[in-house]
Design an enzyme around this catalytic site. Structure first.
Site, PDB file in Angstrom:
ATOM      1  CG  ASP A   1      -1.923   0.981   1.292  1.00 52.51           C
ATOM      2  OD1 ASP A   1      -2.710   1.028   0.336  1.00 52.51           O
ATOM      3  OD2 ASP A   1      -1.947   1.769   2.257  1.00 52.51           O
TER       4      ASP A   1
ATOM      5  CG  ASP B   1      -1.637   5.467  13.729  1.00 58.14           C
ATOM      6  OD1 ASP B   1      -0.770   4.876  13.063  1.00 58.14           O
ATOM      7  OD2 ASP B   1      -2.635   6.004  13.220  1.00 58.14           O
TER       8      ASP B   1
ATOM      9  CG  HIS C   1       3.000  11.580  12.625  1.00 61.69           C
ATOM     10  ND1 HIS C   1       4.121  11.076  12.035  1.00 61.69           N
ATOM     11  CD2 HIS C   1       1.964  10.808  12.165  1.00 61.69           C
ATOM     12  CE1 HIS C   1       3.794  10.054  11.244  1.00 61.69           C
ATOM     13  NE2 HIS C   1       2.492   9.874  11.317  1.00 61.69           N
TER      14      HIS C   1
ATOM     15  NE  ARG D   1      -6.202  26.983  18.325  1.00 57.91           N
ATOM     16  CZ  ARG D   1      -6.768  27.646  17.324  1.00 57.91           C
ATOM     17  NH1 ARG D   1      -6.684  28.960  17.264  1.00 57.91           N
ATOM     18  NH2 ARG D   1      -7.430  26.995  16.378  1.00 57.91           N
TER      19      ARG D   1
ATOM     20  CB  ILE E   1      -0.457  36.699  13.909  1.00 61.42           C
ATOM     21  CG1 ILE E   1       0.859  36.054  13.467  1.00 61.42           C
ATOM     22  CG2 ILE E   1      -0.336  37.215  15.340  1.00 61.42           C
ATOM     23  CD1 ILE E   1       2.017  37.033  13.411  1.00 61.42           C
TER      24      ILE E   1
HETATM   25  P1  NDP Z   1       1.471  -3.604   3.544  1.00 62.89           P
HETATM   26  O1  NDP Z   1       0.666  -4.361   4.526  1.00 62.89           O
HETATM   27  O2  NDP Z   1       0.832  -3.200   2.268  1.00 62.89           O
HETATM   28  O3  NDP Z   1       2.787  -4.459   3.289  1.00 62.89           O
HETATM   29  C1  NDP Z   1       3.753  -4.152   2.299  1.00 62.89           C
HETATM   30  C2  NDP Z   1       4.177  -5.451   1.637  1.00 62.89           C
HETATM   31  O4  NDP Z   1       4.866  -6.243   2.602  1.00 62.89           O
HETATM   32  C3  NDP Z   1       3.024  -6.284   1.155  1.00 62.89           C
HETATM   33  O5  NDP Z   1       2.664  -5.955  -0.151  1.00 62.89           O
HETATM   34  C4  NDP Z   1       3.582  -7.688   1.249  1.00 62.89           C
HETATM   35  O6  NDP Z   1       4.335  -7.949   0.079  1.00 62.89           O
HETATM   36  C5  NDP Z   1       4.579  -7.611   2.395  1.00 62.89           C
HETATM   37  N1  NDP Z   1       3.971  -8.160   3.627  1.00 62.89           N
HETATM   38  C6  NDP Z   1       2.780  -7.870   4.175  1.00 62.89           C
HETATM   39  N2  NDP Z   1       2.591  -8.551   5.311  1.00 62.89           N
HETATM   40  C7  NDP Z   1       3.686  -9.290   5.493  1.00 62.89           C
HETATM   41  C8  NDP Z   1       4.098 -10.204   6.482  1.00 62.89           C
HETATM   42  N3  NDP Z   1       3.339 -10.473   7.535  1.00 62.89           N
HETATM   43  N4  NDP Z   1       5.308 -10.786   6.353  1.00 62.89           N
HETATM   44  C9  NDP Z   1       6.096 -10.504   5.311  1.00 62.89           C
HETATM   45  N5  NDP Z   1       5.742  -9.651   4.338  1.00 62.89           N
HETATM   46  C10 NDP Z   1       4.571  -9.042   4.420  1.00 62.89           C
HETATM   47  O7  NDP Z   1       2.059  -2.356   4.322  1.00 62.89           O
HETATM   48  P2  NDP Z   1       2.077  -0.820   3.920  1.00 62.89           P
HETATM   49  O8  NDP Z   1       2.595  -0.691   2.545  1.00 62.89           O
HETATM   50  O9  NDP Z   1       0.781  -0.227   4.248  1.00 62.89           O
HETATM   51  O10 NDP Z   1       3.121  -0.220   4.970  1.00 62.89           O
HETATM   52  C11 NDP Z   1       4.503  -0.516   4.924  1.00 62.89           C
HETATM   53  C12 NDP Z   1       5.180   0.184   6.097  1.00 62.89           C
HETATM   54  O11 NDP Z   1       4.951   1.568   6.028  1.00 62.89           O
HETATM   55  C13 NDP Z   1       4.634  -0.252   7.450  1.00 62.89           C
HETATM   56  O12 NDP Z   1       5.684  -0.241   8.364  1.00 62.89           O
HETATM   57  C14 NDP Z   1       3.607   0.810   7.765  1.00 62.89           C
HETATM   58  O13 NDP Z   1       3.402   0.940   9.140  1.00 62.89           O
HETATM   59  C15 NDP Z   1       4.297   2.042   7.196  1.00 62.89           C
HETATM   60  N6  NDP Z   1       3.387   3.115   6.811  1.00 62.89           N
HETATM   61  C16 NDP Z   1       2.360   2.896   5.919  1.00 62.89           C
HETATM   62  C17 NDP Z   1       1.546   3.944   5.529  1.00 62.89           C
HETATM   63  C18 NDP Z   1       0.460   3.746   4.497  1.00 62.89           C
HETATM   64  O14 NDP Z   1      -0.138   4.738   4.104  1.00 62.89           O
HETATM   65  N7  NDP Z   1       0.188   2.538   4.036  1.00 62.89           N
HETATM   66  C19 NDP Z   1       1.719   5.317   6.102  1.00 62.89           C
HETATM   67  C20 NDP Z   1       2.846   5.427   6.993  1.00 62.89           C
HETATM   68  C21 NDP Z   1       3.634   4.364   7.333  1.00 62.89           C
HETATM   69  P3  NDP Z   1       4.585  -9.416  -0.482  1.00 62.89           P
HETATM   70  O15 NDP Z   1       3.613 -10.338   0.151  1.00 62.89           O
HETATM   71  O16 NDP Z   1       4.422  -9.266  -1.950  1.00 62.89           O
HETATM   72  O17 NDP Z   1       6.002  -9.672  -0.090  1.00 62.89           O
HETATM   73  C1  BG6 Z   2       0.130   7.767   9.581  1.00 63.61           C
HETATM   74  C2  BG6 Z   2      -0.850   7.080  10.482  1.00 63.61           C
HETATM   75  O1  BG6 Z   2       1.414   7.716  10.118  1.00 63.61           O
HETATM   76  O2  BG6 Z   2      -0.264   9.122   9.423  1.00 63.61           O
HETATM   77  C3  BG6 Z   2      -2.248   7.164   9.919  1.00 63.61           C
HETATM   78  O3  BG6 Z   2      -0.469   5.711  10.599  1.00 63.61           O
HETATM   79  C4  BG6 Z   2      -2.612   8.609   9.658  1.00 63.61           C
HETATM   80  O4  BG6 Z   2      -3.195   6.603  10.810  1.00 63.61           O
HETATM   81  C5  BG6 Z   2      -1.529   9.274   8.822  1.00 63.61           C
HETATM   82  O5  BG6 Z   2      -3.839   8.618   8.937  1.00 63.61           O
HETATM   83  C6  BG6 Z   2      -1.793  10.763   8.669  1.00 63.61           C
HETATM   84  O6  BG6 Z   2      -0.915  11.299   7.730  1.00 63.61           O
HETATM   85  P1  BG6 Z   2      -1.345  12.559   6.856  1.00 63.61           P
HETATM   86  O7  BG6 Z   2      -0.110  12.880   6.080  1.00 63.61           O
HETATM   87  O8  BG6 Z   2      -2.492  12.122   6.022  1.00 63.61           O
HETATM   88  O9  BG6 Z   2      -1.726  13.622   7.826  1.00 63.61           O
END
Ligand code: NDP
Ligand code: BG6
Length: 506
Positions: free
Chosen positions: A42, A263, A268, A372, A403
């Protein structure tokens, strides 16, 4: 790795000024290979690839950049390309998109198999060779972990064992969450620290890449009038607020493990607080900046439950929006907070006695992130019952600084009125497109600029501040106060702040 290796030498010599301009990557122009682990996920789809494309489109990636997506999912090049571009703006220039895709490759592999990582290394070597990059030349290898934390260490271990090239500048980018509490974060830092030097590790907190967060330093230390009043003598209280108008919406399983404090607040909001509170650094060297931020955190005591108000959203008044516990991915009867408000103090000369409020909530009435700063009452005023001045820095959705200022009502009246000195970016800088935080941060990684990344001691302090509270909430199953989806938050939240901070509505 020894401190004199190429990686650390380049890193420590290249960050002598803070990267406010975005022309440095082009200037450095060091051939770079960026490996995005978790390329099927994602974050990669929503943020990493669009940010890389943005930089490419602005001609800010080094000329000989190669991007490799790596994940377990089997994908054809075609499927990978579709995924990479799925969140690009529909109006994106097709020719540019094609050129960008020509830089991208996909390699499928597991996260703990030697042969798969050896294969990745071969692919990197091949791409560099094809691009005519001399292996004696300076090169950057970025390993971007867009992965769940459960595989951070395994992937870092594999990189070090099978991919890492001593002759390159190596940079490991890690996404939050960095641990679950103080102990697990220390463990993670120890494991990563055994593999990579601290100067090679870039912990992303994407709030540090947001325009208005990056702007705080300039506002404070480039304007004589702000810095003059930026202390306990003039400021009454400060509130840092994060509001989101949506709930977990199917991501409840993930969210429930963390809750709003882990989170959003521990990372943040505390990062923003440390920049608002820090003393002037000796220089713009990232280490000086991070020293000053860390110093702020050291001066904050662990937050107590009695200084915290917790909430959890229930269905909206009209029943159209579900409550947190109605989300099927949330465990039954969960007491995980989706809203929290904490009062704390920064115990140093500058801030002694000034209460700080950090507040974050999901499923509230609006999307808003702001700082703020409320000033004290005017001493010995000519005018009775004056409202207080406030400086508001709005980080999102509309970047602005205003301000709240008292003026004479225009016209024949001699009454006073509250008005605003307003710098709204859209109006003032309408020609400039503000880049996404991820684009800024990836550029910083390529430039070796650490200013906007979290250092391990900073992280440690951030967890120290919240861990006792988090453990108490969990061990005692502290029940959060309900609030309706779409409301401003739990009942009593304004009184909670007013009683503890003396905040006066303006
Ligand atoms: P996903 O759950 O989409 O995982 C990314 C990829 O990792 C998956 O496509 C999968 O790829 C692999 N994966 C998923 N679960 C597992 C598992 N249990 N073991 C091994 N591989 C796995 O995560 P995100 O992309 O949402 O997030 C990635 C990181 O970024 C996380 O640490 C998240 O907290 C952080 N993050 C995410 C945000 C967001 O908007 N999504 C925002 C801020 C931070 P495959 O199976 O093809 O190997
Ligand atoms: C991420 C949190 O780090 O920040 C989410 O895991 C939250 O829950 C997001 O929605 C907020 O980011 P932004 O840039 O949309 O304010």
């Amino acid at each position: 790795m020894s401190k004199t290796s190429k990686s650390s030498k380049s890193s420590t010599t290249s960050f002598s000024t803070m990267n406010y301009g975005i022309d440095r990557a082009a200037k450095n122009d060091i051939p770079s290979t960026i490996v995005v682990f978790g390329a099927s996920g994602d974050l990669a789809k929503k943020k990493t690839f669009p940010a890389l494309f943005h930089l490419f489109g602005q001609n800010l990636l080094p000329k000989r950049t190669r991007i490799i997506g790596y994940a377990r999912t089997e994908m054809s090049e075609e499927e990978f390309r579709k995924r990479v571009t799925s969140k690009f703006a529909p109006e994106a220039d097709k020719g540019l998109v094609k050129k960008f895709l020509d830089l991208c490759e996909y390699v499928s592999g597991k996260y703990d198999v030697d042969a798969d990582f050896q294969n990745l290394r071969k692919e990197i070597d091949r791409l560099e060779k094809d691009a005519g990059i001399d292996t004696d030349a300076e090169r950057i290898h970025v390993y971007y972990m867009a992965l769940p934390p459960s595989v951070f260490v395994s992937v870092a271990t594999q990189i070090k064992k099978n991919v890492y090239d001593e002759s390159c500048i190596n940079r490991l980018v890690i996404e939050k969450p960095f641990g679950h509490d103080l102990e697990s974060s220390r463990e993670l830092s120890k494991d990563i620290g055994a593999l990579f030097d601290e100067v090679e590790v870039f912990r992303i907190d994407h709030y540090l890449g947001k325009e208005m967060v990056k702007n705080i330093l300039s506002l404070r230390f480039a304007n004589v009038f702000y810095e003059a009043v930026w202390n306990r003598h003039f400021i009454s209280n400060i509130q840092i607020t994060f509001k989101e108008p949506f709930g977990t919406e199917g991501r409840g399983g993930y969210f429930d493990e963390f809750g709003i404090i882990r989170d959003v607040m521990q990372n943040h909001l505390l990062q923003v607080l440390s920049i608002v509170a820090m003393n002037q650094p000796k220089s713009l060297d990232p280490e000086d900046i991070r020293d000053c931020k860390t110093e702020v955190l050291r001066n904050i005591k662990s937050i107590k439950l009695e200084d915290t108000l917790l909430g959890q959203y229930v269905a909206s008044a009209d029943g159209s929006k579900p409550g947190y516990l109605d989300d099927e991915t949330v465990p039954k009867g969960s007491t995980t907070p989706t809203f929290a408000q904490c009062v704390l103090e920064v115990n140093n000369d500058r801030w002694h006695g000034v209460p700080w409020v950090i507040k974050a909530g999901k499923a509230l009435n609006e999307a808003r992130m702001l700082i703020r700063i409320q000033f004290k009452d005017m001493p010995n005023s000519l005018f009775p019952n004056l409202a207080r001045n406030e400086l508001v820095i709005q980080v999102s959705p509309k970047e602005s600084v205003y301000i709240k200022t008292i003026v004479k009502e225009p016209g024949l009246s001699t009454n006073l009125a509250m008005s605003e000195l307003d710098l709204t970016y859209k109006t003032r800088y309408h020609d400039i497109k503000i880049p996404d935080a991820y684009a800024t941060l990836i550029l910083d990684v390529l430039n070796g600029d650490y200013s906007n990344f979290v250092r391990s001691d900073e992280l440690d302090e951030a967890w120290r501040i919240f861990t006792p509270l988090l453990h108490q909430i969990e061990n005692d199953h502290v029940k959060p106060k309900p609030y309706e989806y779409g409301s401003r938050g739990p009942e009593g939240m304004y009184e909670f702040v007013e009683e503890r901070t003396g905040y006066k509505r303006t």
